[in-house]
Design a protein around this motif. Structure first.
Motif, PDB file in Angstrom:
ATOM      1  N   SER A 126      -9.243  35.281 -48.756  1.00  0.00           N
ATOM      2  CA  SER A 126      -8.733  35.363 -47.365  1.00  0.00           C
ATOM      3  C   SER A 126      -9.345  34.203 -46.591  1.00  0.00           C
ATOM      4  O   SER A 126     -10.126  34.389 -45.661  1.00  0.00           O
ATOM      5  N   MET A 127      -8.967  33.008 -46.982  1.00  0.00           N
ATOM      6  CA  MET A 127      -9.742  31.839 -46.558  1.00  0.00           C
ATOM      7  C   MET A 127      -9.643  31.518 -45.062  1.00  0.00           C
ATOM      8  O   MET A 127      -8.611  31.705 -44.442  1.00  0.00           O
ATOM      9  N   LYS A 128     -10.726  31.000 -44.550  1.00  0.00           N
ATOM     10  CA  LYS A 128     -10.793  30.591 -43.150  1.00  0.00           C
ATOM     11  C   LYS A 128     -10.031  29.289 -42.958  1.00  0.00           C
ATOM     12  O   LYS A 128      -9.920  28.491 -43.885  1.00  0.00           O
ATOM     13  N   PRO A 129      -9.529  29.026 -41.746  1.00  0.00           N
ATOM     14  CA  PRO A 129      -8.925  27.724 -41.452  1.00  0.00           C
ATOM     15  C   PRO A 129      -9.976  26.603 -41.513  1.00  0.00           C
ATOM     16  O   PRO A 129     -11.165  26.865 -41.380  1.00  0.00           O
ATOM     17  N   ALA A 130      -9.516  25.373 -41.720  1.00  0.00           N
ATOM     18  CA  ALA A 130     -10.447  24.246 -41.903  1.00  0.00           C
ATOM     19  C   ALA A 130     -11.279  23.965 -40.659  1.00  0.00           C
ATOM     20  O   ALA A 130     -12.458  23.636 -40.745  1.00  0.00           O
ATOM     21  N   LYS A 131     -10.654  24.112 -39.498  1.00  0.00           N
ATOM     22  CA  LYS A 131     -11.324  23.702 -38.261  1.00  0.00           C
ATOM     23  C   LYS A 131     -12.592  24.526 -38.020  1.00  0.00           C
ATOM     24  O   LYS A 131     -12.529  25.749 -37.883  1.00  0.00           O
ATOM     25  N   GLY A 132     -13.690  23.824 -37.973  1.00  0.00           N
ATOM     26  CA  GLY A 132     -14.956  24.492 -37.665  1.00  0.00           C
ATOM     27  C   GLY A 132     -15.581  25.209 -38.848  1.00  0.00           C
ATOM     28  O   GLY A 132     -16.628  25.844 -38.701  1.00  0.00           O
ATOM     29  N   MET A 133     -14.961  25.109 -40.016  1.00  0.00           N
ATOM     30  CA  MET A 133     -15.514  25.871 -41.146  1.00  0.00           C
ATOM     31  C   MET A 133     -16.926  25.426 -41.508  1.00  0.00           C
ATOM     32  O   MET A 133     -17.720  26.208 -42.034  1.00  0.00           O
ATOM     33  N   GLU A 134     -17.229  24.158 -41.200  1.00  0.00           N
ATOM     34  CA  GLU A 134     -18.577  23.652 -41.507  1.00  0.00           C
ATOM     35  C   GLU A 134     -19.682  24.509 -40.873  1.00  0.00           C
ATOM     36  O   GLU A 134     -20.792  24.584 -41.405  1.00  0.00           O
ATOM     37  N   ASP A 135     -19.349  25.166 -39.769  1.00  0.00           N
ATOM     38  CA  ASP A 135     -20.358  26.021 -39.134  1.00  0.00           C
ATOM     39  C   ASP A 135     -20.786  27.179 -40.029  1.00  0.00           C
ATOM     40  O   ASP A 135     -21.845  27.790 -39.804  1.00  0.00           O
ATOM     41  N   MET A 136     -19.967  27.478 -41.024  1.00  0.00           N
ATOM     42  CA  MET A 136     -20.298  28.614 -41.881  1.00  0.00           C
ATOM     43  C   MET A 136     -21.467  28.348 -42.830  1.00  0.00           C
ATOM     44  O   MET A 136     -21.879  29.219 -43.580  1.00  0.00           O
ATOM     45  N   LYS A 137     -22.043  27.136 -42.749  1.00  0.00           N
ATOM     46  CA  LYS A 137     -23.320  26.919 -43.440  1.00  0.00           C
ATOM     47  C   LYS A 137     -24.422  27.754 -42.772  1.00  0.00           C
ATOM     48  O   LYS A 137     -25.484  27.959 -43.346  1.00  0.00           O
ATOM     49  N   GLY A 138     -24.145  28.182 -41.554  1.00  0.00           N
ATOM     50  CA  GLY A 138     -25.147  28.971 -40.817  1.00  0.00           C
ATOM     51  C   GLY A 138     -24.980  30.465 -40.956  1.00  0.00           C
ATOM     52  O   GLY A 138     -25.644  31.241 -40.257  1.00  0.00           O
ATOM     53  N   ASP A 139     -24.115  30.885 -41.890  1.00  0.00           N
ATOM     54  CA  ASP A 139     -23.823  32.312 -42.003  1.00  0.00           C
ATOM     55  C   ASP A 139     -24.961  33.088 -42.683  1.00  0.00           C
ATOM     56  O   ASP A 139     -24.804  34.258 -43.023  1.00  0.00           O
ATOM     57  N   MET A 140     -26.076  32.403 -42.830  1.00  0.00           N
ATOM     58  CA  MET A 140     -27.275  33.063 -43.361  1.00  0.00           C
ATOM     59  C   MET A 140     -28.361  33.159 -42.286  1.00  0.00           C
ATOM     60  O   MET A 140     -29.539  33.334 -42.583  1.00  0.00           O
ATOM     61  N   ALA A 141     -27.941  33.034 -41.011  1.00  0.00           N
ATOM     62  CA  ALA A 141     -28.927  33.022 -39.923  1.00  0.00           C
ATOM     63  C   ALA A 141     -29.698  34.340 -39.830  1.00  0.00           C
ATOM     64  O   ALA A 141     -30.873  34.349 -39.455  1.00  0.00           O
ATOM     65  N   GLY A 142     -29.051  35.451 -40.173  1.00  0.00           N
ATOM     66  CA  GLY A 142     -29.757  36.737 -40.155  1.00  0.00           C
ATOM     67  C   GLY A 142     -30.896  36.728 -41.169  1.00  0.00           C
ATOM     68  O   GLY A 142     -32.036  37.111 -40.860  1.00  0.00           O
ATOM     69  N   ALA A 143     -30.599  36.249 -42.360  1.00  0.00           N
ATOM     70  CA  ALA A 143     -31.625  36.170 -43.410  1.00  0.00           C
ATOM     71  C   ALA A 143     -32.711  35.169 -43.038  1.00  0.00           C
ATOM     72  O   ALA A 143     -33.897  35.377 -43.315  1.00  0.00           O
TER      73      ALA A 143
ATOM     74  N   GLY B 228     -31.449  41.144 -43.481  1.00  0.00           N
ATOM     75  CA  GLY B 228     -30.676  39.992 -43.017  1.00  0.00           C
ATOM     76  C   GLY B 228     -29.508  39.635 -43.914  1.00  0.00           C
ATOM     77  O   GLY B 228     -29.607  39.682 -45.141  1.00  0.00           O
ATOM     78  N   LYS B 229     -28.410  39.268 -43.264  1.00  0.00           N
ATOM     79  CA  LYS B 229     -27.244  38.738 -43.989  1.00  0.00           C
ATOM     80  C   LYS B 229     -27.513  37.282 -44.341  1.00  0.00           C
ATOM     81  O   LYS B 229     -27.763  36.457 -43.470  1.00  0.00           O
ATOM     82  N   GLY B 230     -27.399  36.979 -45.627  1.00  0.00           N
ATOM     83  CA  GLY B 230     -27.665  35.617 -46.073  1.00  0.00           C
ATOM     84  C   GLY B 230     -26.499  35.028 -46.850  1.00  0.00           C
ATOM     85  O   GLY B 230     -26.582  34.821 -48.049  1.00  0.00           O
ATOM     86  N   VAL B 231     -25.399  34.762 -46.145  1.00  0.00           N
ATOM     87  CA  VAL B 231     -24.263  34.101 -46.800  1.00  0.00           C
ATOM     88  C   VAL B 231     -24.461  32.594 -46.607  1.00  0.00           C
ATOM     89  O   VAL B 231     -24.296  32.082 -45.494  1.00  0.00           O
ATOM     90  N   VAL B 232     -24.845  31.912 -47.658  1.00  0.00           N
ATOM     91  CA  VAL B 232     -25.218  30.497 -47.507  1.00  0.00           C
ATOM     92  C   VAL B 232     -24.027  29.642 -47.100  1.00  0.00           C
ATOM     93  O   VAL B 232     -24.180  28.609 -46.444  1.00  0.00           O
ATOM     94  N   PHE B 233     -22.817  30.086 -47.504  1.00  0.00           N
ATOM     95  CA  PHE B 233     -21.608  29.480 -46.963  1.00  0.00           C
ATOM     96  C   PHE B 233     -20.489  30.501 -47.061  1.00  0.00           C
ATOM     97  O   PHE B 233     -20.315  31.155 -48.080  1.00  0.00           O
ATOM     98  N   ASP B 234     -19.740  30.631 -45.945  1.00  0.00           N
ATOM     99  CA  ASP B 234     -18.657  31.613 -45.890  1.00  0.00           C
ATOM    100  C   ASP B 234     -17.317  30.896 -45.732  1.00  0.00           C
ATOM    101  O   ASP B 234     -16.919  30.537 -44.627  1.00  0.00           O
ATOM    102  N   THR B 235     -16.644  30.677 -46.861  1.00  0.00           N
ATOM    103  CA  THR B 235     -15.296  30.082 -46.788  1.00  0.00           C
ATOM    104  C   THR B 235     -14.268  31.132 -46.374  1.00  0.00           C
ATOM    105  O   THR B 235     -13.133  30.792 -46.024  1.00  0.00           O
ATOM    106  N   GLY B 236     -14.674  32.394 -46.444  1.00  0.00           N
ATOM    107  CA  GLY B 236     -13.738  33.499 -46.276  1.00  0.00           C
ATOM    108  C   GLY B 236     -13.284  34.048 -47.630  1.00  0.00           C
ATOM    109  O   GLY B 236     -12.729  35.133 -47.712  1.00  0.00           O
ATOM    110  N   GLY B 237     -13.510  33.266 -48.682  1.00  0.00           N
ATOM    111  CA  GLY B 237     -13.033  33.684 -50.012  1.00  0.00           C
ATOM    112  C   GLY B 237     -11.523  33.530 -50.093  1.00  0.00           C
ATOM    113  O   GLY B 237     -10.953  32.611 -49.489  1.00  0.00           O
TER     114      GLY B 237
END
Ligand code: BES
Ligand code: MN
Ligand code: ZN
Length: 516
Positions: A292-309, A281-290
């Motif tokens: 190469s940063m993601k735009p602000a809109k909806g970024m809060e959803d990236m708390k779920g980027d560990m759903a595979g893990a 499982g992929k377990g990125v607890v938060f993915d800002t993009g680093g």
């Protein structure tokens, strides 16, 4: 503060026919509206009130349709809920009864009912224990909420009102489901409860905000699986360095919170030498993009980027708790993808445990870096029969499939077919996507062995090809769950932002093809 999962606030019991119905009862009504024996009894006791109400509202027991009758005269009932149950007993699937359980759970919760009896009877007779267990299972899943941070102390002082759902504690609910054999229903319910607990555990992990759940905290939750007999090893950043997991560590290096890799083993096959099936499982607890940063809109959803893990963790819990006769290993790479003075940059060339060098052209394509090392490791150490990985890997899979199917990629037609069937049976549906050397070539790098992004199109497919370069001949399937694991379509058995997708699917795969 504890997690207010449905398990803690929902009591499900099974029993034979109740004498003297009181309080709230649920009456299952098959398509067409024919009443069961006790439905008829209630109807005649109430002077035909039940059938008249059905007639007046045009209620004919359509699948999942609910009709609420308050204080039917001539009975001891406060409330009779008619729930449409389709064709009824034998012809219906487990998924059907699970969904009916969800409908019942949702209906009772919305009405703040504290205890209820499901009248276990259809036109054809007393209620099947497996179906009763499925109703309990769906009811439990539907009852899940994530409210641990809702204290009820909102900014504006509200007048307390009993008509409104409170902000804080969810209400308790005791449900009795009648069945032909309460013993058989108890037996049937045990593995379903184990699954429900694993699913709710995964939902909790995904719903939890990233400030509360970093790699260390996630690993500690996984470590708790020792309580159900899972062998858990947690590797820290120093150990990962020694193992040469440079790709995984490159993602973590921008964060102040150190990486973890967790290995969970459940040996239920009865022979320790039986090769395991592996889940990664992929377990990125938060993915800002680093960088190469993601735009602000909806970024809060990236708390779920560990759903595979989270899925792998919940699945391992479920397999152990139901004592599955299988050897299974779960591996999760847990990192945080942050920009910082120490973060990896576009253009960086990093190593990997497999020895391949990777040119990082976009630091937001980080999940594949984590998985590359985890996939290599699981093959080298465990020589698994098959590998299934799960990852919220690409936005592109949502462009392709929306929220109806997870993307399925595989090097093995048989495994892909099994997953497809398991998906249809559980409602956690997957759709196979193509893999082809033409896509793979897009990953060739000028400066290293491989680059971490392809061209402008087919982003989910090139991502899968990146993973494939770290997988040998072993049967392997990759599930891109970006569209189904979080902010997904709500269903009869899930009202939460996090769905817990994949546990029912993969448990089914194990039951059908890897157990016994
Ligand atoms: N975690 C994201 C994918 C994602 C996006 C999951 C939206 C759930 C919702 C992943 O790490 C990512 O950023 N992927 C990039 C890849 C691209 C840079 C090649 C994407 O999909 O845009
Ligand atoms: Mn990303
Ligand atoms: Zn990501």
């Amino acid at each position: 503060m504890t997690d207010a999962t449905a398990a803690a606030i929902t009591d499900i019991r099974f029993k034979g026919k109740s004498e003297g119905l009181t309080g709230t009862c649920v009456l299952l009504v098959p398509q067409g509206g024919a009443l069961s024996e006790r439905g008829k009894q209630l109807d005649s006791a109430s002077g035909g009130y039940v059938s008249k109400a059905m007639q007046a509202s045009g209620y004919k027991g359509a699948r999942k349709a609910v009709l609420e009758l308050l204080t039917p005269p001539g009975t001891e009932l406060d409330r009779l809920l008619l729930v449409g149950c389709g064709e009824g007993a034998a012809t219906e699937t487990a998924m059907h009864w699970t969904e009916i359980g969800g409908v019942i759970g949702g209906t009772l919760t919305a009405r703040k009912v504290k205890s209820a009896t499901v009248i276990g009877e259809l036109a054809g007779g007393a209620f099947d224990p497996a179906a009763a267990a499925d109703i309990g299972y769906g009811l439990l899943l539907r009852r899940y909420t994530f409210t641990k941070y809702k204290t009820g102390r909102t900014a504006v002082e509200e007048t307390p009102s009993d008509d409104k759902p409170g902000n804080g504690e969810p209400t308790r609910l005791d449900v009795t489901v009648e069945t032909r054999s309460h013993r058989d229903a108890d037996t049937a319910f045990a593995p379903r409860r184990a699954l429900a607990t694993g699913i709710m555990m995964a939902r909790d992990l995904v719903n939890e905000p990233a400030n509360a759940l970093g790699p260390v905290e996630f690993a500690e939750r996984a470590r708790a699986l020792t309580a159900v007999g899972v062998e858990v090893e947690v590797f820290d950043a120093g150990q990962l360095e020694a193992m040469k997991m440079h790709a995984l560590l490159a993602v973590a290096q921008g964060s102040v919170r150190p990486a973890r890799l967790v290995v969970m083993q459940w040996n239920g096959a009865g022979n320790a030498r039986t090769k395991p099936i592996a889940f990664v499982g992929k377990g990125v607890v938060f993915d800002t993009g680093g960088i190469s940063m993601k735009p602000a809109k909806g970024m809060e959803d990236m708390k779920g980027d560990m759903a595979g893990a989270a899925c792998v963790t919940g699945l391992m819990h479920a397999l152990a708790a139901r004592k599955a006769k299988v050897n299974a290993v779960g591996i999760i790479g847990i990192v945080e993808n942050m920009p910082s003075g120490n973060a990896m940059r576009p253009g960086d060339i990093i190593g990997s445990m497999a020895g391949r060098t990777i040119e990082v052209l976009n630091t937001d394509a980080e999940g594949r870096l984590v998985l590359a090392d985890a996939l290599h490791y699981v093959q080298e150490r465990f020589k698994p029969k098959a590998i299934v990985d799960l990852a919220t890997l690409t936005g592109a899979i949502m462009v392709a499939l929306g929220k109806e199917h997870a993307g399925l990629f595989s090097n093995n037609d048989r495994l892909a077919g099994w997953l497809r069937e398991a998906g249809e049976a559980t409602g956690e549906r997957v759709w196979r996507m193509p893999m082809d050397p033409a896509y793979d070539r897009e990953l060739d790098s000028k400066n290293a062995d491989i680059k971490n992004i392809g061209g402008a199109y087919a982003g989910a497919i090139t991502a899968a090809h990146f993973l494939k370069r770290f997988v040998g001949d072993v049967p392997w399937a990759h599930l891109d769950i970006a569209g189904v694991a979080m902010a997904s379509n709500r269903s009869e058995i899930n009202e939460s932002w996090a769905s817990g997708f994949g546990i029912r699917l993969l448990d089914r795969l194990v039951v059908e093809h890897y157990e016994g």
